[in-house]
Scaffold this active site. Sequence first.
Site, short mmCIF file in Angstrom:
data_model
loop_
_atom_site.label_atom_id
_atom_site.label_comp_id
_atom_site.label_asym_id
_atom_site.label_seq_id
_atom_site.Cartn_x
_atom_site.Cartn_y
_atom_site.Cartn_z
N PRO A 22 25.99 -11.29 63.06
CA PRO A 22 24.55 -11.50 62.88
C PRO A 22 24.00 -12.52 63.88
O PRO A 22 22.79 -12.56 64.11
CB PRO A 22 24.43 -12.03 61.45
CG PRO A 22 25.72 -11.71 60.78
CD PRO A 22 26.76 -11.65 61.86
N GLU B 27 34.12 -14.15 55.99
CA GLU B 27 33.03 -15.00 56.51
C GLU B 27 32.90 -14.87 58.03
O GLU B 27 31.97 -15.40 58.62
CB GLU B 27 33.27 -16.47 56.15
CG GLU B 27 33.04 -16.80 54.69
CD GLU B 27 31.70 -16.33 54.18
OE1 GLU B 27 30.69 -16.56 54.86
OE2 GLU B 27 31.67 -15.72 53.09
N ARG C 72 26.49 9.82 72.52
CA ARG C 72 25.50 10.88 72.71
C ARG C 72 24.86 10.83 74.09
O ARG C 72 24.19 11.78 74.48
CB ARG C 72 24.46 10.86 71.60
CG ARG C 72 23.66 9.60 71.53
CD ARG C 72 22.92 9.49 70.20
NE ARG C 72 21.90 10.52 70.03
CZ ARG C 72 20.74 10.55 70.69
NH1 ARG C 72 20.45 9.62 71.56
NH2 ARG C 72 19.88 11.51 70.47
N ASP D 267 13.98 10.90 73.57
CA ASP D 267 14.18 10.10 72.36
C ASP D 267 13.36 8.83 72.40
O ASP D 267 12.97 8.37 73.46
CB ASP D 267 15.65 9.69 72.22
CG ASP D 267 16.53 10.83 71.77
OD1 ASP D 267 16.01 11.74 71.12
OD2 ASP D 267 17.73 10.79 72.08
N1 SAH Z 1 29.26 -15.41 57.46
C1 SAH Z 1 28.66 -14.53 58.38
C2 SAH Z 1 28.61 -13.09 57.87
C3 SAH Z 1 29.93 -12.44 57.81
S1 SAH Z 1 29.79 -10.78 57.38
C4 SAH Z 1 27.23 -14.98 58.65
O1 SAH Z 1 26.59 -15.48 57.76
O2 SAH Z 1 26.75 -14.77 59.78
C5 SAH Z 1 31.33 -10.14 57.97
C6 SAH Z 1 31.31 -9.45 59.30
O3 SAH Z 1 30.39 -8.37 59.28
C7 SAH Z 1 30.87 -10.30 60.48
O4 SAH Z 1 31.93 -11.06 60.99
C8 SAH Z 1 30.39 -9.24 61.47
O5 SAH Z 1 31.48 -8.72 62.24
C9 SAH Z 1 29.85 -8.16 60.56
N2 SAH Z 1 28.38 -8.19 60.44
C10 SAH Z 1 27.67 -8.54 59.36
N3 SAH Z 1 26.35 -8.44 59.57
C11 SAH Z 1 26.20 -8.01 60.84
C12 SAH Z 1 25.07 -7.73 61.66
N4 SAH Z 1 23.82 -7.88 61.23
N5 SAH Z 1 25.29 -7.30 62.92
C13 SAH Z 1 26.54 -7.16 63.40
N6 SAH Z 1 27.66 -7.43 62.66
C14 SAH Z 1 27.50 -7.85 61.40
#
Ligand code: SAH
Length: 259
Positions: free
Chosen positions: A93, A120, A158, A173
């Site tokens: 994220p 996490e 794609r 697209d």
């Molecule tokens: N503790 C982290 C969330 C971990 S979620 C935080 O608060 O930022 C577990 C995993 O899901 C992450 O390591 C990532 O690889 C994936 N993930 C979760 N949300 C994502 C998003 N919006 N974009 C990309 N990967 C995501």
Amino acid sequence: MRFDVITLFPELFAPFARVGVTRRAFEHKAVDVRLWPLRDFTEDTYRRVDDRPFGGGPGMVMLVEPLARALSAIRADQRAAGGPCLPVILFSPAGKPLTQPRVEALAASPGAVLLCGRYEGIDQRFIDAHVDEEISLGDYVLSGGELPALTLIDAVARLQPGVLRDAASHQQDSFSDGLLDCPHYSRPEVLDEALRAQLPGADPAVPPVLMSGHHAQIALWRRQQQLSMTWARRPELIEAARREGRLSKADEQFLKTLL
Ligand code: SAH
């Protein structure tokens, strides 16, 4: 091109190899996806891939050791295949939001190592040492990086030559020219009574210009639909298209009529 995916759940990827556009991409060898199940790179009897965070707090953290071993194995495999050392992308994220220009650049590249986080997230030291780019799917939290990895692979697959049945189809697209797509219609030309009852509020007839056979007028109508849709829903994309010089004089004139 090639993707090496480091994941705790390789079984999530199999269904996509069996259907639709991604299946064609894998069958044509346009995209070679190699899965590296992280648990295969543990050496203890419990096959541990995670542990408690230092400093306390909830959740678990992915351990550096299995990750480092998996990446070494991938590097050896890339060398043995005579290919380049592909950049490592972590889904997070905290990454940069994925966009169509980034997808297009990746589609024209030799590929990447895709690292799917769980729990996490992963120990920061592995990120500092090995991750070249962090990509986010958006401002929300998923439980793992597998859906982001599949999303990226799908978007890239794609665009590979020969994968879409109609080569021109991705050029119209959303985002390919910086605007959203126009609406699409197919048979029947006019809805009968029964269908009208099921589609209340919809105009029963297809926009007449689409039935005119007049290609220039159809192209103009589609462009204007794209402009008004983008203007109404994502005005910042209009601004960006303008800055990038993607809007013609006719486009600008039409946008004025929307004001
Ligand atoms: N503790 C982290 C969330 C971990 S979620 C935080 O608060 O930022 C577990 C995993 O899901 C992450 O390591 C990532 O690889 C994936 N993930 C979760 N949300 C994502 C998003 N919006 N974009 C990309 N990967 C995501």
